[in-house]
Scaffold this motif. Structure first.
Motif, PDB file in Angstrom:
ATOM      1  N   VAL A  24      -4.399   6.933   5.737  1.00  0.00           N
ATOM      2  CA  VAL A  24      -5.178   6.347   4.633  1.00  0.00           C
ATOM      3  C   VAL A  24      -4.232   5.916   3.526  1.00  0.00           C
ATOM      4  N   ALA A  25      -4.363   4.667   3.061  1.00  0.00           N
ATOM      5  CA  ALA A  25      -3.480   4.133   2.028  1.00  0.00           C
ATOM      6  C   ALA A  25      -4.274   3.316   1.020  1.00  0.00           C
ATOM      7  N   SER A  26      -3.734   3.215  -0.191  1.00  0.00           N
ATOM      8  CA  SER A  26      -4.364   2.436  -1.268  1.00  0.00           C
ATOM      9  C   SER A  26      -3.364   1.424  -1.797  1.00  0.00           C
ATOM     10  N   PRO A  27      -3.848   0.282  -2.331  1.00  0.00           N
ATOM     11  CA  PRO A  27      -2.927  -0.753  -2.823  1.00  0.00           C
ATOM     12  C   PRO A  27      -2.142  -0.299  -4.055  1.00  0.00           C
ATOM     13  N   VAL A  28      -0.913  -0.782  -4.157  1.00  0.00           N
ATOM     14  CA  VAL A  28      -0.049  -0.479  -5.297  1.00  0.00           C
ATOM     15  C   VAL A  28      -0.086  -1.665  -6.234  1.00  0.00           C
ATOM     16  N   TYR A  74       0.839  -1.201   0.000  1.00  0.00           N
ATOM     17  CA  TYR A  74       0.000   0.000   0.000  1.00  0.00           C
ATOM     18  C   TYR A  74       0.871   1.247   0.000  1.00  0.00           C
ATOM     19  N   LYS A  75       0.339   2.313  -0.602  1.00  0.00           N
ATOM     20  CA  LYS A  75       1.002   3.621  -0.546  1.00  0.00           C
ATOM     21  C   LYS A  75       0.109   4.588   0.220  1.00  0.00           C
ATOM     22  N   VAL A  76       0.716   5.316   1.147  1.00  0.00           N
ATOM     23  CA  VAL A  76      -0.032   6.255   1.983  1.00  0.00           C
ATOM     24  C   VAL A  76      -0.475   7.459   1.157  1.00  0.00           C
ATOM     25  N   GLU A  77      -1.754   7.777   1.230  1.00  0.00           N
ATOM     26  CA  GLU A  77      -2.315   8.939   0.538  1.00  0.00           C
ATOM     27  C   GLU A  77      -2.416  10.160   1.448  1.00  0.00           C
ATOM     28  N   SER A  78      -2.762   9.939   2.713  1.00  0.00           N
ATOM     29  CA  SER A  78      -2.951  11.079   3.611  1.00  0.00           C
ATOM     30  C   SER A  78      -2.745  10.642   5.054  1.00  0.00           C
ATOM     31  N   VAL A  79      -2.345  11.608   5.879  1.00  0.00           N
ATOM     32  CA  VAL A  79      -2.225  11.423   7.327  1.00  0.00           C
ATOM     33  C   VAL A  79      -2.969  12.593   7.964  1.00  0.00           C
ATOM     34  N   THR A  80      -4.031  12.310   8.703  1.00  0.00           N
ATOM     35  CA  THR A  80      -4.907  13.367   9.220  1.00  0.00           C
ATOM     36  C   THR A  80      -5.171  13.154  10.699  1.00  0.00           C
ATOM     37  N   THR A  81      -5.166  14.274  11.450  1.00  0.00           N
ATOM     38  CA  THR A  81      -5.486  14.235  12.869  1.00  0.00           C
ATOM     39  C   THR A  81      -6.909  14.740  13.069  1.00  0.00           C
ATOM     40  N   TYR A  82      -7.702  13.992  13.841  1.00  0.00           N
ATOM     41  CA  TYR A  82      -9.090  14.359  14.135  1.00  0.00           C
ATOM     42  C   TYR A  82      -9.284  14.429  15.646  1.00  0.00           C
TER      43      TYR A  82
END
Length: 263
Positions: free
Chosen positions: A256-260, A212-220
């Protein structure tokens, strides 16, 4: 005359007995009130709260303000909300024209690239950039337990098995959660400050290994996570969630990550 004195003495004894009874009742009431107050304090703070009893290293509690837990099979819409048990429609993923992907199956791959392994339970996650290499255990959230999901207090990862399963045939997002710890250098702590878009991580499943490749890192904040886009049903997307190390009790971090394809 003697009878009058006896009557007065009897009344005095009766009054003293009544006073003693009131005093005993007052002591009993104070004891009961103390026990009730102790029980209430314990219920509010609990053994996992760092403010309780001055405890040592602890994990962030009330880890995930999660959606309403899907029942037998994953839903195509994001079942999300803490206050009730409703399942509102999924928000469109950011930067994804066309809204949620509802089609069943793996994402399209270029001709000649190896297909994704068949969807199956994740067993291990390795994320070199943040020093994360942990076993993954299935965790089935209890629908009767509300929408705050907290895994066992270990340093392993926990897959929310009522949502998505990674691999070909996936119909929902795969969620993996784990504790960040106060006072310990725990694996999930590093998501808060070391994870970054572009990072690659591997998920070992029962049918093979996916990259997987990371798309975003978000704090909530924990009160807003329940309404965030991370709960959109996106087949084969992976979301890692933990407590934010700078504010274990008030915030979560979501990677959040999506498959490569072809890896």
């Amino acid at each position: 005359m003697a009878s009058h004195r006896y009557a007065r003495q009897s009344r005095a004894v009766g009054i003293r007995g009544l006073l003693i009874s009131f005093r005993d009742l007052l002591v009993l009431a104070i004891c009961v009130g103390g026990l009730l107050a102790s029980w209430l304090v314990y219920g509010v703070s609990g053994p996992g709260n760092p403010a309780a009893f001055g405890a040592g290293p602890t994990a962030g509690t009330s880890l995930v303000a999660a959606p309403a837990v899907p029942s037998a099979s994953p839903r195509s819409s994001a079942p999300d909300s803490v206050p009730g048990s409703r399942a509102p429609s999924s928000p469109a993923p950011a930067n994804k024209p066309g809204g949620n992907r509802a089609a069943v199956g793996a994402p399209a791959t270029a001709p000649g690239t190896p297909p994704l392994p068949a969807a199956s339970a994740p067993l291990q996650i390795t994320y070199p950039a943040v020093g994360l290499d942990v076993a993954v255990h299935p965790l089935r959230p209890d629908p009767a337990g509300g929408q705050s999901i907290e895994p066992p207090e270990t340093m392993d990862a926990y897959w929310l098995s009522t949502f998505g399963t990674p691999g070909a045939g996936s119909t929902n997002t795969t969620y993996v959660i784990g504790h960040s710890w106060e006072g310990l250098d725990a694996p999930f702590n590093h998501l808060s400050y070391a994870a970054a878009p572009g990072d690659e991580l591997k998920v070992v499943t029962a049918r093979g290994t996916m990259t997987y490749k990371v798309e975003s890192v978000t704090t909530y904040t924990k009160s807003t996570l329940k309404d965030s886009p991370v709960w959109a049903a996106v087949p084969n997307r992976l979301v890692l969630i933990s407590c934010y190390t700078q504010d274990l009790w008030g915030k979560n971090v979501a990677v959040v990550a999506s498959p490569v394809s072809g890896k």
